[in-house]
Design an enzyme around this catalytic site. Sequence first.
Site, mmCIF file in Angstrom:
data_model
loop_
_atom_site.group_PDB
_atom_site.id
_atom_site.type_symbol
_atom_site.label_atom_id
_atom_site.label_comp_id
_atom_site.label_asym_id
_atom_site.label_seq_id
_atom_site.Cartn_x
_atom_site.Cartn_y
_atom_site.Cartn_z
ATOM 1 N N HIS A 157 0.814 -1.217 0.000
ATOM 2 C CA HIS A 157 0.000 0.000 0.000
ATOM 3 C C HIS A 157 0.847 1.266 0.000
ATOM 4 O O HIS A 157 0.309 2.366 -0.169
ATOM 5 C CB HIS A 157 -0.940 -0.002 1.211
ATOM 6 C CG HIS A 157 -2.012 -1.052 1.123
ATOM 7 N ND1 HIS A 157 -3.276 -0.771 0.640
ATOM 8 C CD2 HIS A 157 -2.005 -2.368 1.429
ATOM 9 C CE1 HIS A 157 -4.006 -1.886 0.668
ATOM 10 N NE2 HIS A 157 -3.253 -2.864 1.140
ATOM 11 N N ASP A 365 3.443 9.434 -1.762
ATOM 12 C CA ASP A 365 2.298 8.680 -1.276
ATOM 13 C C ASP A 365 2.028 7.517 -2.212
ATOM 14 O O ASP A 365 2.129 7.661 -3.435
ATOM 15 C CB ASP A 365 1.053 9.574 -1.207
ATOM 16 C CG ASP A 365 0.197 9.281 0.008
ATOM 17 O OD1 ASP A 365 0.306 8.169 0.555
ATOM 18 O OD2 ASP A 365 -0.592 10.154 0.408
#
Length: 461
Positions: A157, A365
């Site tokens: 993730h 991110d």
Amino acid sequence: MSRLIIVSNRVARPDALNKGSQGGLAVGVLAAMADSGGLWFGWNGRIENRPVSEIREESRGNINFVTIGLRQNEYNNFYRGYANSVLWPLFHQRPDLMTYRHHYRMGYLGVNRKYVDHLLPYLKPDDTIWIHDYQLIPMAKMLREAGVSSPIGFFLHTPFPPLDLLRALPDHKDVLTELLNYDLVGFHTLTDERGFHEAIRYSMKGDISPSGLIDCQGHQLQTGVYPIGIETDDIPDLVKTGKHSKEYQQLKLELGDRKLLIGVDRLDYSKGLFHRFKSYEQLLKNYSDFHRRVVYMQVAPTSRGDVKAYGQLAQQIDQAAGHVNGTYADFDWTPLRYLNRGFRRNTILALYNLAHIGFVTPLRDGMNLVAKEFVAAQDPDNPGVLILSKMAGASAELKSAIIVNPYDTEAVANHLATAIQMPLDERKDRWEQMMETLRRNDIQAWQRNFRRDLVPRPHAI
């Protein structure tokens, strides 16, 4: 259809799974297990100092939830240490913030072994196992050594670093070897997948086909890009519910005709809050016409406050927010509202709907679901504008956002001014293009596509 076993560091509690209160992984996991049933295994979030971990079992329909606790030294070395003081900063391109200790690595392996030992009694031969995120990379190798032959997938993730950064990790080859034991390794973006391929090709001398099939050290595994989505079609109903909250009603009243800029992030150095505040300050400095006409609200609940780097970050952000307000605030206008706490998800979605600009500018991110939720929460007749960092994985999909470099604070300030003044027809065009992507790549598509590609492959033990 085989039963699905989900393993993640944290597990959503069944009693907390009310519609609208969970997003991201929880929605995708529950959807994946809905038909054939399954088991969700992981840490219960508690520190327990008893010699043997208590196992807690709960169920909801055909889904079982099994959680265990961590002892203080396990938490310190596994979670605070190797996971969040080594892997997290490295994977987010901040090797300067790594605090590497050999006992962190030993603690990381020890907790992964503990997870495996507690999970094994629950496994059945025809299970499919899906392991999530950087905290649990070694699990497949340990499961293989224990004789598990089921297909095992892994989804990262976070970003995956390029090889030049990865080599800063003293045991990076061990990490790569652990990843070789999966049948499928998934990433958010092509950039992350390429970083992994580069590491396997040059550090491990592996062969990689054009389709992403890796052959290395007796292992075969597939890699793929699976950008995680949101429950796109459900968001408008959640927005309606959130509009009944007192926070929404109060902010709407106080704003009047001022335009709201909103950012929602965990308090983490990867989110770029300091640079974001500097960009907003530059906007106020360069465009005095916007004084008293805009309000920027940043929601940033504390994250990992017991890690040293985060305490220093909190002080820096507090000072930056105070400087903006000290310089520009008036008796009836506070230009920057910095809220160091969280709110219910429905409320946040309603605030996105109220906002004219979504301000999402992380320095790095993996995906950033805030960007996607902001878009999905907009009023189709009067949508807001998304300012999105090129360093977020979401920028590969949401190409109709205003894409910015968060390090260029002057340029971000100018883009903010453009967004504030953007005409309605352009805002609608941009929003419709992004919504088309969000509907196509929603959370259901994410879990379906990953499960479709997760099939067993040869492994050497």
